[in-house]
Scaffold this active site. Structure first.
Site, PDB file in Angstrom:
ATOM      1  N   TYR A  74       0.824  -1.445   0.075  1.00 29.77           N
ATOM      2  CA  TYR A  74      -0.085   0.072   0.011  1.00 29.77           C
ATOM      3  C   TYR A  74       0.881   1.316   0.215  1.00 29.77           C
ATOM      4  O   TYR A  74       0.601   2.267  -0.789  1.00 29.77           O
ATOM      5  CB  TYR A  74      -0.959   0.098   1.067  1.00 29.77           C
ATOM      6  CG  TYR A  74      -2.060   1.021   1.088  1.00 29.77           C
ATOM      7  CD1 TYR A  74      -3.210   1.006   0.671  1.00 29.77           C
ATOM      8  CD2 TYR A  74      -1.689   2.246   1.478  1.00 29.77           C
ATOM      9  CE1 TYR A  74      -3.910   1.970   0.525  1.00 29.77           C
ATOM     10  CE2 TYR A  74      -2.650   3.469   1.550  1.00 29.77           C
ATOM     11  CZ  TYR A  74      -3.950   3.145   0.914  1.00 29.77           C
ATOM     12  OH  TYR A  74      -4.930   4.221   0.793  1.00 29.77           O
ATOM     13  N   PHE A 126      -7.193  21.645 -24.110  1.00 28.31           N
ATOM     14  CA  PHE A 126      -7.576  20.418 -24.137  1.00 28.31           C
ATOM     15  C   PHE A 126      -8.693  19.931 -23.415  1.00 28.31           C
ATOM     16  O   PHE A 126      -8.871  20.836 -22.330  1.00 28.31           O
ATOM     17  CB  PHE A 126      -6.206  19.106 -23.997  1.00 28.31           C
ATOM     18  CG  PHE A 126      -6.914  17.961 -24.046  1.00 28.31           C
ATOM     19  CD1 PHE A 126      -7.121  17.388 -25.460  1.00 28.31           C
ATOM     20  CD2 PHE A 126      -7.324  16.815 -23.084  1.00 28.31           C
ATOM     21  CE1 PHE A 126      -7.438  16.183 -25.693  1.00 28.31           C
ATOM     22  CE2 PHE A 126      -7.722  15.784 -23.415  1.00 28.31           C
ATOM     23  CZ  PHE A 126      -7.879  15.539 -24.590  1.00 28.31           C
ATOM     24  N   THR A 127      -9.650  19.219 -23.817  1.00 29.73           N
ATOM     25  CA  THR A 127     -10.962  19.069 -23.143  1.00 29.73           C
ATOM     26  C   THR A 127     -10.713  18.725 -21.537  1.00 29.73           C
ATOM     27  O   THR A 127     -11.515  19.717 -20.915  1.00 29.73           O
ATOM     28  CB  THR A 127     -11.845  17.833 -23.749  1.00 29.73           C
ATOM     29  OG1 THR A 127     -10.776  16.735 -23.743  1.00 29.73           O
ATOM     30  CG2 THR A 127     -12.168  18.185 -25.112  1.00 29.73           C
ATOM     31  N   ASP A 219       1.614  20.807 -20.237  1.00 32.20           N
ATOM     32  CA  ASP A 219       0.925  19.403 -20.421  1.00 32.20           C
ATOM     33  C   ASP A 219       2.002  18.647 -21.265  1.00 32.20           C
ATOM     34  O   ASP A 219       2.212  19.112 -22.585  1.00 32.20           O
ATOM     35  CB  ASP A 219      -0.358  19.764 -21.185  1.00 32.20           C
ATOM     36  CG  ASP A 219      -0.900  18.205 -21.217  1.00 32.20           C
ATOM     37  OD1 ASP A 219      -0.218  17.187 -21.207  1.00 32.20           O
ATOM     38  OD2 ASP A 219      -2.242  18.004 -21.360  1.00 32.20           O
ATOM     39  N   LYS A 262      -0.098   8.125 -23.227  1.00 35.21           N
ATOM     40  CA  LYS A 262       0.229   8.466 -24.564  1.00 35.21           C
ATOM     41  C   LYS A 262       1.782   8.120 -24.903  1.00 35.21           C
ATOM     42  O   LYS A 262       2.128   7.129 -24.955  1.00 35.21           O
ATOM     43  CB  LYS A 262       0.058   9.830 -24.918  1.00 35.21           C
ATOM     44  CG  LYS A 262      -1.576  10.125 -25.192  1.00 35.21           C
ATOM     45  CD  LYS A 262      -2.154  10.301 -24.221  1.00 35.21           C
ATOM     46  CE  LYS A 262      -3.754  10.660 -24.165  1.00 35.21           C
ATOM     47  NZ  LYS A 262      -4.509  10.876 -23.062  1.00 35.21           N
ATOM     48  N   ARG A 386     -13.319  15.890 -33.684  1.00 31.62           N
ATOM     49  CA  ARG A 386     -12.603  16.954 -33.023  1.00 31.62           C
ATOM     50  C   ARG A 386     -13.251  18.341 -33.683  1.00 31.62           C
ATOM     51  O   ARG A 386     -12.308  18.953 -34.310  1.00 31.62           O
ATOM     52  CB  ARG A 386     -11.106  16.963 -33.100  1.00 31.62           C
ATOM     53  CG  ARG A 386     -10.382  15.629 -32.394  1.00 31.62           C
ATOM     54  CD  ARG A 386     -10.313  15.952 -30.744  1.00 31.62           C
ATOM     55  NE  ARG A 386     -11.430  15.662 -30.041  1.00 31.62           N
ATOM     56  CZ  ARG A 386     -11.438  15.424 -28.764  1.00 31.62           C
ATOM     57  NH1 ARG A 386     -10.068  15.358 -28.270  1.00 31.62           N
ATOM     58  NH2 ARG A 386     -12.416  14.989 -28.014  1.00 31.62           N
ATOM     59  N   PHE A 449     -18.766  15.289 -25.817  1.00 31.62           N
ATOM     60  CA  PHE A 449     -18.440  14.578 -27.090  1.00 31.62           C
ATOM     61  C   PHE A 449     -18.472  13.097 -26.934  1.00 31.62           C
ATOM     62  O   PHE A 449     -18.734  12.082 -27.727  1.00 31.62           O
ATOM     63  CB  PHE A 449     -17.107  15.027 -27.701  1.00 31.62           C
ATOM     64  CG  PHE A 449     -16.064  14.772 -26.806  1.00 31.62           C
ATOM     65  CD1 PHE A 449     -15.875  15.893 -25.863  1.00 31.62           C
ATOM     66  CD2 PHE A 449     -15.278  13.612 -26.709  1.00 31.62           C
ATOM     67  CE1 PHE A 449     -14.757  15.832 -24.943  1.00 31.62           C
ATOM     68  CE2 PHE A 449     -14.275  13.651 -25.956  1.00 31.62           C
ATOM     69  CZ  PHE A 449     -13.804  14.794 -25.158  1.00 31.62           C
TER      70      PHE A 449
HETATM   71  O1  PLI Z   1      -6.983  10.601 -21.023  1.00 32.24           O
HETATM   72  P1  PLI Z   1      -6.167  11.084 -19.590  1.00 32.24           P
HETATM   73  O2  PLI Z   1      -6.922  11.447 -18.384  1.00 32.24           O
HETATM   74  O3  PLI Z   1      -4.834  10.274 -19.268  1.00 32.24           O
HETATM   75  O4  PLI Z   1      -5.264  12.490 -20.443  1.00 32.24           O
HETATM   76  C1  PLI Z   1      -6.109  13.630 -20.430  1.00 32.24           C
HETATM   77  C2  PLI Z   1      -5.059  14.415 -21.453  1.00 32.24           C
HETATM   78  C3  PLI Z   1      -4.603  15.275 -21.230  1.00 32.24           C
HETATM   79  N1  PLI Z   1      -3.795  16.106 -21.956  1.00 32.24           N
HETATM   80  C4  PLI Z   1      -3.765  15.857 -23.385  1.00 32.24           C
HETATM   81  C5  PLI Z   1      -2.970  16.556 -24.345  1.00 32.24           C
HETATM   82  C6  PLI Z   1      -4.345  14.778 -23.676  1.00 32.24           C
HETATM   83  O5  PLI Z   1      -4.588  14.583 -25.077  1.00 32.24           O
HETATM   84  C7  PLI Z   1      -5.250  13.861 -22.799  1.00 32.24           C
HETATM   85  C8  PLI Z   1      -5.979  12.759 -23.493  1.00 32.24           C
HETATM   86  N2  PLI Z   1      -6.236  12.626 -24.574  1.00 32.24           N
HETATM   87  C9  PLI Z   1      -7.110  11.760 -25.061  1.00 32.24           C
HETATM   88  C10 PLI Z   1      -7.945  10.564 -24.258  1.00 32.24           C
HETATM   89  C11 PLI Z   1      -7.037  11.692 -26.585  1.00 32.24           C
HETATM   90  O6  PLI Z   1      -7.943  10.754 -26.879  1.00 32.24           O
HETATM   91  O7  PLI Z   1      -6.547  12.555 -27.020  1.00 32.24           O
END
Ligand code: PLI
Length: 458
Positions: A74, A126-127, A219, A262, A386, A449
Protein backbone atom coordinates in the site's frame (compact mmCIF):
# COMPACT_ATOMS: atom_id res chain seq x y z
CA UNK A 1 18.87 8.64 -57.67
CA UNK A 2 17.40 5.41 -56.27
CA UNK A 3 14.14 5.11 -54.37
CA UNK A 4 14.33 6.22 -50.74
CA UNK A 5 14.62 3.16 -48.50
CA UNK A 6 11.94 3.19 -45.82
CA UNK A 7 13.07 1.54 -42.62
CA UNK A 8 10.73 -1.02 -41.03
CA UNK A 9 9.63 -0.67 -37.39
CA UNK A 10 12.51 -1.04 -34.92
CA UNK A 11 10.73 -3.97 -33.21
CA UNK A 12 9.20 -7.32 -34.13
CA UNK A 13 5.83 -8.79 -33.13
CA UNK A 14 5.77 -11.35 -30.31
CA UNK A 15 2.08 -11.52 -29.46
CA UNK A 16 -1.01 -10.79 -31.58
CA UNK A 17 -4.66 -9.89 -31.03
CA UNK A 18 -7.08 -11.02 -33.78
CA UNK A 19 -9.35 -8.39 -35.41
CA UNK A 20 -12.18 -8.87 -37.90
CA UNK A 21 -14.12 -6.77 -40.35
CA UNK A 22 -17.88 -7.19 -39.89
CA UNK A 23 -20.16 -6.76 -42.93
CA UNK A 24 -21.18 -3.38 -44.33
CA UNK A 25 -24.79 -3.99 -43.24
CA UNK A 26 -23.63 -4.85 -39.69
CA UNK A 27 -21.48 -1.70 -39.56
CA UNK A 28 -24.38 0.51 -40.65
CA UNK A 29 -26.51 -1.06 -37.93
CA UNK A 30 -23.73 -0.68 -35.32
CA UNK A 31 -23.23 3.05 -35.94
CA UNK A 32 -26.98 3.65 -35.72
CA UNK A 33 -27.09 1.74 -32.44
CA UNK A 34 -24.18 3.95 -31.28
CA UNK A 35 -26.21 7.13 -32.03
CA UNK A 36 -23.63 8.11 -34.67
CA UNK A 37 -21.07 8.59 -31.90
CA UNK A 38 -17.93 6.48 -32.38
CA UNK A 39 -17.35 6.49 -28.59
CA UNK A 40 -20.51 4.39 -28.27
CA UNK A 41 -19.35 1.64 -30.67
CA UNK A 42 -18.40 -1.75 -29.28
CA UNK A 43 -14.71 -2.43 -29.78
CA UNK A 44 -15.56 -5.89 -31.19
CA UNK A 45 -17.35 -4.19 -34.09
CA UNK A 46 -14.29 -2.10 -34.93
CA UNK A 47 -11.76 -3.34 -37.50
CA UNK A 48 -8.96 -0.78 -37.13
CA UNK A 49 -9.25 1.39 -34.06
CA UNK A 50 -7.93 4.91 -34.59
CA UNK A 51 -10.18 6.48 -31.96
CA UNK A 52 -7.23 7.43 -29.81
CA UNK A 53 -3.56 6.90 -29.06
CA UNK A 54 -4.46 7.01 -25.36
CA UNK A 55 -3.84 3.81 -23.42
CA UNK A 56 -3.79 1.86 -26.68
CA UNK A 57 -0.04 1.29 -27.04
CA UNK A 58 1.49 -2.17 -27.30
CA UNK A 59 3.81 -2.67 -24.34
CA UNK A 60 7.27 -4.17 -24.85
CA UNK A 61 8.51 -7.51 -23.47
CA UNK A 62 10.58 -5.42 -21.07
CA UNK A 63 7.46 -3.67 -19.75
CA UNK A 64 5.54 -6.94 -19.41
CA UNK A 65 8.50 -8.42 -17.53
CA UNK A 66 8.37 -5.38 -15.23
CA UNK A 67 4.68 -6.06 -14.54
CA UNK A 68 5.71 -9.29 -12.82
CA UNK A 69 7.91 -7.28 -10.48
CA UNK A 70 5.00 -5.25 -9.11
CA UNK A 71 5.46 -4.43 -5.43
CA UNK A 72 1.83 -4.17 -4.35
CA UNK A 73 2.54 -2.69 -0.92
CA UNK A 74 0.00 0.00 0.00
CA UNK A 75 2.79 2.39 0.95
CA UNK A 76 6.37 2.86 -0.24
CA UNK A 77 6.26 0.51 -3.25
CA UNK A 78 9.71 0.02 -4.75
CA UNK A 79 8.17 0.56 -8.18
CA UNK A 80 7.29 4.12 -7.17
CA UNK A 81 10.91 4.70 -6.14
CA UNK A 82 11.97 3.45 -9.57
CA UNK A 83 9.40 5.67 -11.30
CA UNK A 84 10.57 8.75 -9.38
CA UNK A 85 14.18 8.05 -10.35
CA UNK A 86 13.30 7.61 -14.02
CA UNK A 87 11.22 10.82 -14.06
CA UNK A 88 14.06 12.73 -12.40
CA UNK A 89 16.46 11.41 -15.05
CA UNK A 90 14.27 11.91 -18.15
CA UNK A 91 12.32 15.07 -17.23
CA UNK A 92 14.66 16.50 -14.59
CA UNK A 93 12.06 17.18 -11.87
CA UNK A 94 12.78 16.17 -8.26
CA UNK A 95 9.18 15.67 -7.08
CA UNK A 96 6.58 13.29 -8.50
CA UNK A 97 2.89 12.89 -7.69
CA UNK A 98 1.46 9.72 -9.32
CA UNK A 99 -2.13 9.75 -10.62
CA UNK A 100 -4.31 7.17 -12.32
CA UNK A 101 -4.19 9.08 -15.63
CA UNK A 102 -3.77 12.56 -17.10
CA UNK A 103 -7.05 14.06 -15.96
CA UNK A 104 -6.25 12.93 -12.41
CA UNK A 105 -3.08 15.03 -12.63
CA UNK A 106 -5.03 17.96 -14.09
CA UNK A 107 -7.57 17.73 -11.31
CA UNK A 108 -4.94 17.79 -8.57
CA UNK A 109 -2.97 20.59 -10.22
CA UNK A 110 -6.08 22.72 -10.76
CA UNK A 111 -7.24 22.22 -7.17
CA UNK A 112 -3.78 23.04 -5.80
CA UNK A 113 -3.13 26.16 -7.86
CA UNK A 114 -6.36 27.77 -9.05
CA UNK A 115 -8.59 30.07 -7.01
CA UNK A 116 -12.05 31.36 -7.91
CA UNK A 117 -11.92 33.87 -10.76
CA UNK A 118 -8.24 33.26 -11.63
CA UNK A 119 -7.27 33.44 -15.29
CA UNK A 120 -5.24 30.69 -16.94
CA UNK A 121 -3.56 31.36 -20.30
CA UNK A 122 -3.41 28.26 -22.53
CA UNK A 123 -2.23 27.49 -26.06
CA UNK A 124 -5.68 26.43 -27.29
CA UNK A 125 -7.25 23.91 -24.95
CA UNK A 126 -7.49 20.26 -24.19
CA UNK A 127 -10.96 19.13 -23.13
CA UNK A 128 -10.14 17.64 -19.72
CA UNK A 129 -7.51 20.26 -18.82
CA UNK A 130 -9.90 23.11 -19.51
CA UNK A 131 -12.74 21.32 -17.71
CA UNK A 132 -10.63 20.95 -14.55
CA UNK A 133 -9.41 24.55 -14.71
CA UNK A 134 -13.02 25.70 -14.88
CA UNK A 135 -14.29 23.28 -12.22
CA UNK A 136 -11.65 24.75 -9.89
CA UNK A 137 -13.15 28.23 -10.49
CA UNK A 138 -10.64 29.41 -13.10
CA UNK A 139 -11.27 31.13 -16.41
CA UNK A 140 -9.61 29.63 -19.49
CA UNK A 141 -7.94 32.09 -21.87
CA UNK A 142 -6.57 31.27 -25.28
CA UNK A 143 -3.11 32.67 -26.09
CA UNK A 144 -2.29 30.35 -29.00
CA UNK A 145 -0.91 31.67 -32.29
CA UNK A 146 -3.57 32.36 -34.92
CA UNK A 147 -2.12 29.65 -37.20
CA UNK A 148 -3.18 26.99 -34.66
CA UNK A 149 -6.73 27.00 -35.97
CA UNK A 150 -5.88 27.33 -39.66
CA UNK A 151 -5.79 23.79 -41.09
CA UNK A 152 -4.05 24.97 -44.26
CA UNK A 153 -1.37 27.09 -42.64
CA UNK A 154 1.97 25.36 -43.12
CA UNK A 155 3.85 26.90 -40.16
CA UNK A 156 6.08 24.34 -38.51
CA UNK A 157 5.25 25.37 -34.93
CA UNK A 158 1.52 25.92 -34.78
CA UNK A 159 1.60 24.92 -31.10
CA UNK A 160 3.43 28.13 -30.16
CA UNK A 161 2.07 30.68 -27.71
CA UNK A 162 1.43 34.15 -29.09
CA UNK A 163 3.65 36.08 -26.68
CA UNK A 164 1.89 39.36 -27.50
CA UNK A 165 -1.46 37.87 -26.53
CA UNK A 166 0.09 36.42 -23.38
CA UNK A 167 1.61 39.75 -22.36
CA UNK A 168 -1.63 41.61 -23.05
CA UNK A 169 -3.52 39.15 -20.87
CA UNK A 170 -1.01 39.47 -18.03
CA UNK A 171 -1.18 43.28 -18.14
CA UNK A 172 -4.99 43.22 -18.26
CA UNK A 173 -5.07 40.85 -15.29
CA UNK A 174 -2.74 43.17 -13.34
CA UNK A 175 -4.94 46.15 -14.10
CA UNK A 176 -8.09 44.31 -13.03
CA UNK A 177 -6.46 42.74 -9.97
CA UNK A 178 -6.98 39.19 -11.27
CA UNK A 179 -4.50 36.46 -10.41
CA UNK A 180 -2.82 34.28 -13.04
CA UNK A 181 -1.74 31.20 -11.06
CA UNK A 182 0.27 29.67 -13.90
CA UNK A 183 0.77 29.65 -17.65
CA UNK A 184 -0.40 26.40 -19.20
CA UNK A 185 1.46 25.26 -22.32
CA UNK A 186 0.59 22.03 -24.12
CA UNK A 187 3.17 20.09 -26.11
CA UNK A 188 2.03 18.92 -29.57
CA UNK A 189 -1.32 20.70 -29.21
CA UNK A 190 -3.88 17.96 -29.67
CA UNK A 191 -6.86 20.09 -30.73
CA UNK A 192 -4.77 21.95 -33.32
CA UNK A 193 -3.82 18.67 -34.97
CA UNK A 194 -0.86 17.53 -32.82
CA UNK A 195 1.17 20.69 -33.52
CA UNK A 196 4.42 21.38 -31.64
CA UNK A 197 5.90 24.47 -30.02
CA UNK A 198 9.51 25.49 -30.65
CA UNK A 199 12.26 25.88 -28.06
CA UNK A 200 12.59 29.50 -29.19
CA UNK A 201 8.94 30.18 -28.36
CA UNK A 202 9.20 28.29 -25.09
CA UNK A 203 12.19 30.43 -24.10
CA UNK A 204 10.22 33.62 -24.80
CA UNK A 205 7.29 32.34 -22.76
CA UNK A 206 9.71 31.45 -19.95
CA UNK A 207 11.18 34.94 -20.01
CA UNK A 208 7.67 36.39 -19.55
CA UNK A 209 6.86 33.88 -16.83
CA UNK A 210 10.03 34.86 -14.97
CA UNK A 211 9.53 38.60 -15.44
CA UNK A 212 6.00 38.49 -14.00
CA UNK A 213 6.74 35.74 -11.51
CA UNK A 214 4.10 33.37 -12.93
CA UNK A 215 4.95 29.66 -12.94
CA UNK A 216 4.92 27.74 -16.23
CA UNK A 217 3.37 24.27 -16.27
CA UNK A 218 3.53 22.14 -19.40
CA UNK A 219 1.02 19.50 -20.43
CA UNK A 220 3.77 17.04 -21.37
CA UNK A 221 1.45 14.26 -22.50
CA UNK A 222 3.03 14.27 -25.98
CA UNK A 223 6.33 15.94 -25.14
CA UNK A 224 8.49 13.32 -26.85
CA UNK A 225 6.69 13.88 -30.16
CA UNK A 226 7.15 17.63 -29.68
CA UNK A 227 10.86 17.06 -28.99
CA UNK A 228 11.15 14.97 -32.17
CA UNK A 229 9.66 17.82 -34.23
CA UNK A 230 12.15 20.22 -32.64
CA UNK A 231 14.96 17.85 -33.62
CA UNK A 232 13.70 17.68 -37.20
CA UNK A 233 12.50 21.25 -37.72
CA UNK A 234 14.22 23.74 -35.42
CA UNK A 235 17.59 25.14 -36.36
CA UNK A 236 20.44 23.78 -34.28
CA UNK A 237 18.85 20.58 -32.94
CA UNK A 238 19.37 18.07 -35.81
CA UNK A 239 22.23 16.35 -33.98
CA UNK A 240 20.69 16.52 -30.49
CA UNK A 241 19.00 13.38 -29.17
CA UNK A 242 15.27 13.48 -28.44
CA UNK A 243 16.10 12.57 -24.86
CA UNK A 244 18.29 15.67 -24.47
CA UNK A 245 15.62 17.87 -26.05
CA UNK A 246 12.98 16.55 -23.62
CA UNK A 247 15.25 17.45 -20.73
CA UNK A 248 15.97 20.89 -22.19
CA UNK A 249 12.25 21.66 -22.62
CA UNK A 250 11.61 20.74 -19.00
CA UNK A 251 14.46 22.96 -17.82
CA UNK A 252 12.27 25.96 -18.80
CA UNK A 253 9.22 24.77 -16.85
CA UNK A 254 8.18 24.66 -13.21
CA UNK A 255 6.50 21.34 -13.74
CA UNK A 256 4.52 19.04 -16.00
CA UNK A 257 1.31 17.09 -15.96
CA UNK A 258 1.45 13.89 -17.97
CA UNK A 259 -1.04 11.36 -19.24
CA UNK A 260 1.38 8.42 -19.49
CA UNK A 261 -1.17 6.67 -21.71
CA UNK A 262 0.33 8.41 -24.74
CA UNK A 263 4.12 9.01 -25.08
CA UNK A 264 4.95 6.82 -22.11
CA UNK A 265 3.62 3.63 -23.72
CA UNK A 266 1.34 2.34 -20.98
CA UNK A 267 -2.33 1.41 -20.90
CA UNK A 268 -2.98 3.37 -17.70
CA UNK A 269 -1.09 5.96 -15.64
CA UNK A 270 -0.22 9.60 -15.20
CA UNK A 271 1.71 11.97 -12.98
CA UNK A 272 2.65 15.49 -12.03
CA UNK A 273 6.37 16.24 -11.79
CA UNK A 274 7.65 19.54 -10.45
CA UNK A 275 10.34 21.55 -8.71
CA UNK A 276 8.52 23.53 -6.02
CA UNK A 277 8.54 21.67 -2.71
CA UNK A 278 5.68 23.67 -1.19
CA UNK A 279 3.38 23.09 -4.16
CA UNK A 280 4.41 19.43 -4.12
CA UNK A 281 3.38 19.14 -0.45
CA UNK A 282 -0.02 20.57 -1.26
CA UNK A 283 -0.52 18.21 -4.20
CA UNK A 284 0.62 15.28 -2.11
CA UNK A 285 -2.10 16.09 0.41
CA UNK A 286 -4.74 16.35 -2.32
CA UNK A 287 -3.76 13.18 -4.15
CA UNK A 288 -4.51 11.10 -1.07
CA UNK A 289 -8.12 12.30 -1.15
CA UNK A 290 -8.80 11.98 -4.86
CA UNK A 291 -6.50 9.34 -6.33
CA UNK A 292 -4.82 7.14 -3.70
CA UNK A 293 -1.76 7.25 -1.46
CA UNK A 294 1.08 9.50 -2.66
CA UNK A 295 3.17 6.43 -3.59
CA UNK A 296 0.61 4.85 -5.90
CA UNK A 297 -1.92 7.52 -6.97
CA UNK A 298 -4.64 5.08 -8.01
CA UNK A 299 -2.29 2.66 -9.77
CA UNK A 300 -1.05 -0.84 -8.96
CA UNK A 301 2.67 -1.32 -8.33
CA UNK A 302 2.90 -3.22 -11.62
CA UNK A 303 1.42 -0.21 -13.47
CA UNK A 304 4.04 2.07 -11.91
CA UNK A 305 6.80 -0.30 -13.08
CA UNK A 306 5.42 -0.51 -16.64
CA UNK A 307 5.26 3.31 -16.67
CA UNK A 308 8.86 3.68 -15.46
CA UNK A 309 10.05 1.33 -18.21
CA UNK A 310 7.84 2.99 -20.85
CA UNK A 311 9.35 6.38 -20.01
CA UNK A 312 12.81 4.90 -20.54
CA UNK A 313 11.78 3.46 -23.93
CA UNK A 314 9.84 6.44 -25.31
CA UNK A 315 12.83 8.68 -26.04
CA UNK A 316 14.66 6.13 -28.20
CA UNK A 317 15.48 8.05 -31.40
CA UNK A 318 14.76 5.14 -33.79
CA UNK A 319 11.44 4.35 -32.15
CA UNK A 320 10.13 7.92 -32.17
CA UNK A 321 11.29 8.51 -35.76
CA UNK A 322 9.34 5.42 -36.84
CA UNK A 323 6.27 6.38 -34.79
CA UNK A 324 5.97 9.90 -36.17
CA UNK A 325 7.02 8.62 -39.63
CA UNK A 326 4.05 6.24 -39.68
CA UNK A 327 1.67 9.13 -39.00
CA UNK A 328 3.35 11.27 -41.66
CA UNK A 329 3.16 8.46 -44.25
CA UNK A 330 -0.61 8.10 -43.77
CA UNK A 331 -1.00 11.87 -44.09
CA UNK A 332 1.08 11.96 -47.26
CA UNK A 333 -0.97 9.23 -48.95
CA UNK A 334 -4.23 11.03 -48.19
CA UNK A 335 -2.90 14.41 -49.21
CA UNK A 336 -1.55 13.08 -52.53
CA UNK A 337 -5.03 11.77 -53.33
CA UNK A 338 -6.57 15.19 -52.69
CA UNK A 339 -8.18 14.33 -49.34
CA UNK A 340 -8.22 17.56 -47.26
CA UNK A 341 -6.11 17.19 -44.10
CA UNK A 342 -4.50 19.47 -41.55
CA UNK A 343 -0.94 20.26 -42.51
CA UNK A 344 1.75 19.91 -41.41
CA UNK A 345 0.74 16.43 -40.22
CA UNK A 346 0.93 16.24 -36.42
CA UNK A 347 2.77 13.79 -34.21
CA UNK A 348 0.04 11.40 -33.14
CA UNK A 349 -2.70 11.64 -35.73
CA UNK A 350 -3.81 12.68 -39.17
CA UNK A 351 -6.69 15.15 -38.95
CA UNK A 352 -9.19 15.29 -41.80
CA UNK A 353 -10.62 18.74 -42.47
CA UNK A 354 -14.35 18.04 -42.45
CA UNK A 355 -15.27 21.54 -43.63
CA UNK A 356 -13.55 20.75 -46.94
CA UNK A 357 -14.33 17.00 -47.00
CA UNK A 358 -18.09 17.49 -46.66
CA UNK A 359 -18.64 21.18 -47.54
CA UNK A 360 -22.33 20.48 -48.20
CA UNK A 361 -22.89 19.86 -44.45
CA UNK A 362 -23.22 23.13 -42.46
CA UNK A 363 -21.53 23.31 -39.06
CA UNK A 364 -24.88 23.16 -37.28
CA UNK A 365 -25.33 19.67 -38.78
CA UNK A 366 -22.01 18.47 -37.28
CA UNK A 367 -19.87 17.72 -40.34
CA UNK A 368 -16.98 16.09 -38.45
CA UNK A 369 -19.31 13.91 -36.39
CA UNK A 370 -21.10 12.84 -39.58
CA UNK A 371 -17.80 12.13 -41.35
CA UNK A 372 -16.46 10.00 -38.47
CA UNK A 373 -19.67 7.94 -38.56
CA UNK A 374 -19.45 7.57 -42.36
CA UNK A 375 -15.81 6.42 -42.19
CA UNK A 376 -16.83 3.68 -39.77
CA UNK A 377 -19.74 2.52 -41.94
CA UNK A 378 -17.50 2.54 -45.03
CA UNK A 379 -14.50 0.72 -43.58
CA UNK A 380 -14.85 -0.43 -39.97
CA UNK A 381 -12.17 2.17 -39.08
CA UNK A 382 -12.99 4.08 -35.91
CA UNK A 383 -11.98 7.74 -35.69
CA UNK A 384 -13.01 10.67 -33.48
CA UNK A 385 -14.79 13.98 -33.96
CA UNK A 386 -12.65 16.99 -33.03
CA UNK A 387 -14.92 19.86 -33.98
CA UNK A 388 -17.95 21.66 -32.68
CA UNK A 389 -19.14 18.73 -30.56
CA UNK A 390 -15.79 18.51 -28.70
CA UNK A 391 -15.01 22.20 -28.87
CA UNK A 392 -18.14 24.20 -28.23
CA UNK A 393 -18.52 25.32 -24.72
CA UNK A 394 -21.80 26.44 -23.15
CA UNK A 395 -23.24 29.34 -25.11
CA UNK A 396 -19.89 30.45 -26.54
CA UNK A 397 -19.94 31.04 -30.27
CA UNK A 398 -17.78 28.51 -32.08
CA UNK A 399 -16.37 28.90 -35.54
CA UNK A 400 -13.13 27.01 -35.18
CA UNK A 401 -11.83 23.73 -36.44
CA UNK A 402 -14.06 20.96 -37.70
CA UNK A 403 -11.82 17.90 -37.80
CA UNK A 404 -11.88 14.11 -37.72
CA UNK A 405 -8.91 12.55 -35.98
CA UNK A 406 -7.30 9.35 -37.25
CA UNK A 407 -5.11 8.64 -34.25
CA UNK A 408 -2.33 6.10 -34.53
CA UNK A 409 -1.75 3.90 -31.48
CA UNK A 410 1.93 3.29 -30.74
CA UNK A 411 3.55 0.03 -31.91
CA UNK A 412 0.15 -1.50 -32.80
CA UNK A 413 -0.60 -1.26 -36.54
CA UNK A 414 1.54 -2.05 -39.57
CA UNK A 415 1.89 -0.28 -42.89
CA UNK A 416 -0.75 -2.67 -44.38
CA UNK A 417 -3.30 -1.59 -41.78
CA UNK A 418 -2.67 2.06 -42.53
CA UNK A 419 -2.79 1.45 -46.30
CA UNK A 420 -6.27 -0.03 -45.80
CA UNK A 421 -7.26 3.10 -43.85
CA UNK A 422 -5.94 5.37 -46.61
CA UNK A 423 -7.62 3.35 -49.41
CA UNK A 424 -10.98 3.38 -47.60
CA UNK A 425 -10.92 7.12 -46.91
CA UNK A 426 -9.87 7.91 -50.48
CA UNK A 427 -12.82 5.76 -51.71
CA UNK A 428 -15.20 7.56 -49.35
CA UNK A 429 -13.92 10.96 -50.48
CA UNK A 430 -14.97 10.09 -54.03
CA UNK A 431 -18.58 9.58 -52.89
CA UNK A 432 -18.60 12.24 -50.17
CA UNK A 433 -21.76 13.98 -51.44
CA UNK A 434 -23.78 11.03 -50.11
CA UNK A 435 -22.72 11.73 -46.49
CA UNK A 436 -25.58 13.31 -44.53
CA UNK A 437 -25.55 15.81 -41.67
CA UNK A 438 -26.71 14.97 -38.14
CA UNK A 439 -29.09 16.36 -35.55
CA UNK A 440 -28.03 16.28 -31.87
CA UNK A 441 -30.72 14.72 -29.71
CA UNK A 442 -28.90 14.46 -26.37
CA UNK A 443 -25.78 15.97 -24.80
CA UNK A 444 -24.35 15.82 -21.28
CA UNK A 445 -23.36 19.08 -19.53
CA UNK A 446 -19.58 18.68 -19.71
CA UNK A 447 -17.32 16.83 -22.17
CA UNK A 448 -20.36 16.21 -24.31
CA UNK A 449 -18.51 14.50 -27.15
CA UNK A 450 -18.07 11.30 -25.15
CA UNK A 451 -21.80 10.57 -24.84
CA UNK A 452 -23.72 12.91 -27.17
CA UNK A 453 -26.36 11.24 -29.35
CA UNK A 454 -27.30 12.04 -32.92
CA UNK A 455 -29.80 11.19 -35.63
CA UNK A 456 -29.19 11.34 -39.36
CA UNK A 457 -30.94 14.22 -41.15
CA UNK A 458 -32.82 12.46 -43.94
O1 PLI B 1 -6.94 10.61 -20.89
P1 PLI B 1 -6.14 11.08 -19.74
O2 PLI B 1 -6.96 11.45 -18.58
O3 PLI B 1 -5.04 10.13 -19.38
O4 PLI B 1 -5.33 12.38 -20.21
C1 PLI B 1 -5.97 13.60 -20.44
C2 PLI B 1 -5.22 14.37 -21.48
C3 PLI B 1 -4.47 15.45 -21.11
N1 PLI B 1 -3.79 16.19 -22.03
C4 PLI B 1 -3.81 15.89 -23.35
C5 PLI B 1 -3.05 16.73 -24.29
C6 PLI B 1 -4.54 14.79 -23.78
O5 PLI B 1 -4.52 14.50 -25.09
C7 PLI B 1 -5.28 14.00 -22.84
C8 PLI B 1 -6.08 12.92 -23.24
N2 PLI B 1 -6.29 12.68 -24.52
C9 PLI B 1 -7.08 11.74 -25.04
C10 PLI B 1 -7.89 10.78 -24.26
C11 PLI B 1 -7.09 11.67 -26.49
O6 PLI B 1 -7.77 10.78 -27.04
O7 PLI B 1 -6.42 12.50 -27.12
Amino acid sequence: MGKKIILPPPFKIKSIEPIRLISHEARKHAIQEAWFNTFELQSEDVFIDLLTDSGTSAMSDNQWAGMMLGDEAYAGSKNFTHLKEVIAEVYGFPYTVPTHQGRGAEHIMSKALIGKGDWIPNNLYFTTRRAHQELAGGVWHDVSVAQAIDPRNSSLFKGNIDTKKLLALILKAKKEGVKIPYISMEACVNMAGGQPFSIKNLQSVRAISKKYNIPLYIDATRLVENAYFIQQREKGYRCTSVKKIVRKICSFADGVTVSAKKDALVNIGGFIALRDKKVFQKMRELVVIWEGLHTYGGLAGRDLEAMARGIQEMTDDDYIAHRVGQVEALGERLEKSGVPIVTPVGGHAVFLDAKRFVPHIPQKAFPAQALAAAIYAESGVRSMERGIVSGQHGDEPYDGLELVRLTIPRRVYTREHLDYVADSIIALYKKRRAIRGLKMIYAPQTLRFFQARFKEIL
